[in-house]
Design an enzyme around this catalytic site. Sequence first.
Site, PDB file in Angstrom:
ATOM      1  N   CYS A  27      82.471  39.870  43.906  1.00  0.00           N
ATOM      2  CA  CYS A  27      82.835  40.956  44.818  1.00  0.00           C
ATOM      3  C   CYS A  27      84.174  41.558  44.407  1.00  0.00           C
ATOM      4  O   CYS A  27      84.854  41.055  43.509  1.00  0.00           O
ATOM      5  CB  CYS A  27      82.913  40.442  46.253  1.00  0.00           C
ATOM      6  SG  CYS A  27      84.164  39.172  46.479  1.00  0.00           S
ATOM      7  N   CYS A  30      87.166  39.251  44.457  1.00  0.00           N
ATOM      8  CA  CYS A  30      87.282  38.365  43.287  1.00  0.00           C
ATOM      9  C   CYS A  30      88.142  39.029  42.218  1.00  0.00           C
ATOM     10  O   CYS A  30      89.063  38.426  41.665  1.00  0.00           O
ATOM     11  CB  CYS A  30      85.899  38.050  42.721  1.00  0.00           C
ATOM     12  SG  CYS A  30      84.816  37.116  43.805  1.00  0.00           S
ATOM     13  N   ASP A 427      78.179  73.829  25.781  1.00  0.00           N
ATOM     14  CA  ASP A 427      77.867  73.895  24.363  1.00  0.00           C
ATOM     15  C   ASP A 427      76.441  74.434  24.256  1.00  0.00           C
ATOM     16  O   ASP A 427      75.596  74.107  25.086  1.00  0.00           O
ATOM     17  CB  ASP A 427      77.953  72.494  23.741  1.00  0.00           C
ATOM     18  CG  ASP A 427      77.406  72.473  22.333  1.00  0.00           C
ATOM     19  OD1 ASP A 427      77.909  73.234  21.506  1.00  0.00           O
ATOM     20  OD2 ASP A 427      76.462  71.704  22.083  1.00  0.00           O
TER      21      ASP A 427
END
Length: 584
Positions: A27, A30, A427
Amino acid sequence: MEEVAVHVGVEDKKMKKYEVNIEGMHCASCAANIENNAKKLEGIKKISVNLMLKKAYVQTENGFDTKKLEKTIEKLGFRVVKENNFSDDKKEEKEIKSWKRKMFFAWLFTIPIALVMLGMRLNFILISEKITTLFFIVLAFPVIFIFGYQTIKSGVKGFLSLSFNMDSLIMLGTLVAYITGIASLFFSIGDYSGTSSMIMAFFLTGRYIENKARGQASQEIKKLIKLQSKNARVLVNGKEIEKNIEEIRVGDILVVKPGESIPLDGRVIRGESSVDESMLTGESLPVDKIKDSIVIGATINQDGIIYIKVEKIGKDTFLSGIIKLVEEAQGDKVPIQKLADKITRVFVPVILVISLLSFAGWFYFTDISRAIGVSVAVLVIACPCALGLATPTAIMVGTGIGAKKGILIRKGEAIQTMKEVKIIVFDKTGTITQGKPEVREVFSLINEKQLLLRASSLEKLSEHPLAKAIVEYSNLKSYLKVTNFKTHRGKGIEGKINSKNIAIGNLKFMKEKKINMKEIEKKVKEFESKAYTLMIIAENTKVLGVIGIADSIKEDSTRVISELNKKDLEQSCLQEIMKKLLKQ
């Protein structure tokens, strides 16, 4: 820290960068705990722990003892490993299956508990409370202490080290609820042992979903990694020997045949060919390579054998740089995530305090049974997994999909700041267009069918995309016989048809062949103004015509640009150019 556990790269003369692979994080808390404790170590200037990638990015001074960092991480209950599961499909698949198995068996034991509780609530089941309590205690035991062992262990370590995490909340909630069942056999107290099993089953379900989502999000980076060749053909004492890519060294000579992937970055020392570099540039047309041309690993050799002298290996290659770039973008913490991290650092301790206050308040005004139920509810419902995981998961998914589409995001912060964008620049090749050359116009001084017959008969012998475009456009069932076929790299092709020399190529090639271009001069300029690639056809010394080839516009390009123009976006010169292209 052992060398196998860390990848080192020099940032400057005084600073070093480390990548530490960590297992055991579940988590956001942690990751925050590792960061908070590591920052206290002398010599660490910066550390960023990425839960999704299971990595810590560390900047330290030269004299830093990395063993201290490893011990700090392991003291918190995590493991420093050689490689993490991110780049290992088998390990990741095994981990996902492990969570799935835990979830399945957890619900296998929990569903009977839920059915009994429902039956008791609806008065369908009429048995003594002690029997149901024993039933709950027995069925909940494997759910909590076998299938949920990893969570309980992590939560206990968090308490012992005073580095609380989300597992600490679940551990405390399930254990307290389970103990109430045992206590209710001896004292007058509410039984929440059945609830403890449900808490863990739901939590394990969440873990499975998280790991599955993480695995799916990392797939696009794995696809990039898989582009790297595993083996290469090396020229040793005049003989071709196949070696593992890890055995290749700078200076080795590689032999790459048509259709093969170029293994590593290097320079052509012999041979000529065309190389498809679209996976890097997005440009559909292959790039001609001659002696001294630079080639990039993972690009595709098209139509000639080339000998390459290796100049870069391992993490120095261009593809490794792209992978690294995307990984770092996925691990980069955007401003909103930094805010979430600050919250999660204090969240668990605050929830523990609220839970204790809730227990004290309800105990004072009601009874211990009610107080325990409320405090456990606070612990369980408050678990903010979404708070800690939503942002990094979104970044990982976004950058992964971007990489698949050829969009490389250098910094995660760009994703958040993208909402401020006022001008969008596209592009053309592969974005506005299909990325595949097509014949757009044909100008012929002779019968057009005869021109295309001559042109396609020659081009059918070439593997070049422009050649394929002409052959597809001509759509002939039979072709003329061609002799003395030759390819002139970067210029064109030539061959003999019915003893007449036919040449097809660009203006430079025609000038070398001394072809008189006056008859098509105006048409050439017209085609050039439309950004066509010119394929001029000549017979002996006489020009026969010119074929204009260009990328075709995607069907959805008009709709996309139209939709963007409706937004609050400024018009740019490039957008105006694109509009003109779309009108053609």
